[in-house]
Design a protein around this motif. Sequence first.
Motif, short mmCIF file in Angstrom:
data_model
loop_
_atom_site.label_atom_id
_atom_site.label_comp_id
_atom_site.label_asym_id
_atom_site.label_seq_id
_atom_site.Cartn_x
_atom_site.Cartn_y
_atom_site.Cartn_z
N VAL A 18 0.84 -1.20 0.00
CA VAL A 18 0.00 0.00 0.00
C VAL A 18 0.88 1.25 0.00
CG1 VAL A 18 -1.64 1.33 1.39
CG2 VAL A 18 -2.01 -1.10 1.02
N ALA A 19 1.92 1.26 0.82
CA ALA A 19 2.84 2.40 0.86
C ALA A 19 3.53 2.58 -0.50
CB ALA A 19 3.87 2.21 1.96
N THR A 20 3.89 1.49 -1.15
CA THR A 20 4.52 1.56 -2.46
C THR A 20 3.59 2.15 -3.50
OG1 THR A 20 5.91 -0.35 -1.95
CG2 THR A 20 5.62 0.18 -4.28
N VAL A 21 2.34 1.74 -3.51
CA VAL A 21 1.37 2.26 -4.47
C VAL A 21 1.10 3.75 -4.21
CG1 VAL A 21 -1.04 2.11 -5.22
CG2 VAL A 21 0.31 0.04 -4.98
N ALA A 23 3.20 5.92 -2.81
CA ALA A 23 4.41 6.66 -3.21
C ALA A 23 4.52 6.73 -4.73
CB ALA A 23 5.65 5.98 -2.63
N TRP A 24 4.21 5.64 -5.42
CA TRP A 24 4.28 5.59 -6.88
C TRP A 24 3.28 6.58 -7.47
CZ3 TRP A 24 2.66 0.67 -10.02
CH2 TRP A 24 2.90 0.88 -11.38
N THR A 25 2.07 6.61 -6.95
CA THR A 25 1.04 7.53 -7.44
C THR A 25 1.45 8.98 -7.20
OG1 THR A 25 -0.64 5.86 -7.01
CG2 THR A 25 -1.40 8.12 -7.29
N GLY A 29 2.33 11.65 -10.21
CA GLY A 29 1.62 12.93 -10.30
C GLY A 29 2.58 14.11 -10.31
N HIS A 30 3.62 14.03 -9.48
CA HIS A 30 4.62 15.09 -9.43
C HIS A 30 5.32 15.24 -10.79
CE1 HIS A 30 7.87 17.57 -7.89
NE2 HIS A 30 8.74 16.71 -8.42
#
Length: 57
Positions: A18-21, A23-25, A29-30
Motif C-alpha cells: 500500500v505504501a509503495t502504491v 508513493a508511486w502515485t 503525479g509530481h
Amino acid sequence: MSHAFYIYASYGFTGGMVATVIAWTWLDGHFRRRELASLEAIGIRRRSERKAEGDSR
C-alpha cells in the motif's frame, strides 16, 4: 512457524505494498505536473483549454 508470524508478515507485506502504491502515485503525479508545466512553457496547450475559449463544437 507460528500463526502469529504468518499474520504479522501478511500485514507487513500488505502495508508495504500500500505504501509503495501511494508513493508511486504521488511521484507519478509530481512528474506529470512537471511535464505539463514544461509543455505549457513552450506553448503547447490542453485541448480542454481551447473549448473554454469559445470553440464552436
